[in-house]
Scaffold this motif. Structure first.
Motif, PDB file in Angstrom:
ATOM      1  N   LEU A   1       7.280 -48.304  83.768  1.00 15.76           N
ATOM      2  CA  LEU A   1       7.883 -47.299  84.607  1.00 15.76           C
ATOM      3  C   LEU A   1       6.991 -46.845  85.706  1.00 15.76           C
ATOM      4  N   PRO A   2       5.820 -46.996  85.551  1.00 16.40           N
ATOM      5  CA  PRO A   2       4.930 -46.712  87.405  1.00 16.40           C
ATOM      6  C   PRO A   2       4.729 -47.979  87.560  1.00 16.40           C
ATOM      7  N   ARG A   3       5.522 -48.565  87.203  1.00 18.70           N
ATOM      8  CA  ARG A   3       5.077 -49.759  88.276  1.00 18.70           C
ATOM      9  C   ARG A   3       6.414 -50.092  89.438  1.00 18.70           C
TER      10      ARG A   3
ATOM     11  N   ARG B   1       4.364 -32.419  85.724  1.00 22.10           N
ATOM     12  CA  ARG B   1       4.500 -33.172  84.259  1.00 22.10           C
ATOM     13  C   ARG B   1       5.589 -32.687  83.611  1.00 22.10           C
ATOM     14  N   VAL B   2       6.423 -34.338  83.540  1.00 25.91           N
ATOM     15  CA  VAL B   2       7.871 -33.338  83.140  1.00 25.91           C
ATOM     16  C   VAL B   2       8.206 -34.362  81.133  1.00 25.91           C
ATOM     17  N   VAL B   3       8.838 -34.226  80.582  1.00 22.30           N
ATOM     18  CA  VAL B   3       9.351 -35.487  79.913  1.00 22.30           C
ATOM     19  C   VAL B   3      10.437 -35.722  79.282  1.00 22.30           C
ATOM     20  N   VAL B   4      10.619 -37.025  79.430  1.00 25.65           N
ATOM     21  CA  VAL B   4      12.103 -37.427  79.262  1.00 25.65           C
ATOM     22  C   VAL B   4      12.221 -38.115  77.927  1.00 25.65           C
TER      23      VAL B   4
ATOM     24  N   LEU C   1       9.248 -41.163  89.517  1.00 29.22           N
ATOM     25  CA  LEU C   1       9.214 -40.403  87.697  1.00 29.22           C
ATOM     26  C   LEU C   1       7.731 -40.832  87.676  1.00 29.22           C
ATOM     27  N   ALA C   2       7.274 -41.739  87.539  1.00 33.57           N
ATOM     28  CA  ALA C   2       6.099 -41.513  86.700  1.00 33.57           C
ATOM     29  C   ALA C   2       4.530 -41.915  88.153  1.00 33.57           C
TER      30      ALA C   2
END
Length: 131
Positions: A27-29, A54-57, A34-35
């Motif tokens: 995800l961070p890539r 900060r979110v919860v996915v 989002l991340a």
């Protein structure tokens, strides 16, 4: 509430796109909207430092249908469901992401659409470079 569909054709098989995109460590890539950092796991929930805080996915379970739907719980407590599909396409795969205007004014909604488009471009570039 408005919705807008953002899609990208990716020169890779639907299976390759789904496998890469469904791996939360990736995800961070590609999903900078989002991340922004490594994803922390808490059971079936992912704790993510996002541009919104900060979110919860929570993603749907891995499946054979190319469905990457996920709920994002915003810092306000509002839950946004994001429908995402990886579809077969004559040139490889097509990713379709539905952006919904929840807790966003029109300018923020337009920026969110642009962010998702950039994320999908990054995903396409990453998969092109690994093909």
């Amino acid at each position: 509430m408005r919705s807008h569909h953002v899609s990208r054709v990716i020169a890779a098989t639907p299976d390759a796109v789904y496998e890469f995109a469904s791996d939360v460590d990736n995800l961070p890539r590609w999903a900078a909207g989002l991340a922004r950092a490594d994803v922390l796991r808490d059971g079936d929930a992912l704790l993510v430092e996002s541009p919104m805080g900060r979110v919860v996915v929570r993603f749907v379970e891995r499946n054979a249908f190319g469905i990457l739907d996920h709920d994002v719980t915003l810092p306000s407590g509002t839950v946004v469901t994001n429908p995402v599909r990886v579809l077969a396409h004559p040139d490889g795969a097509e990713v379709v992401f539905t952006v919904r205007q929840i807790e966003l004014d029109d300018a923020e909604f337009d920026r969110d659409i642009e962010t998702v488009a950039a994320d999908l471009d990054r995903l396409a570039d990453l998969l092109r470079s690994t093909a």
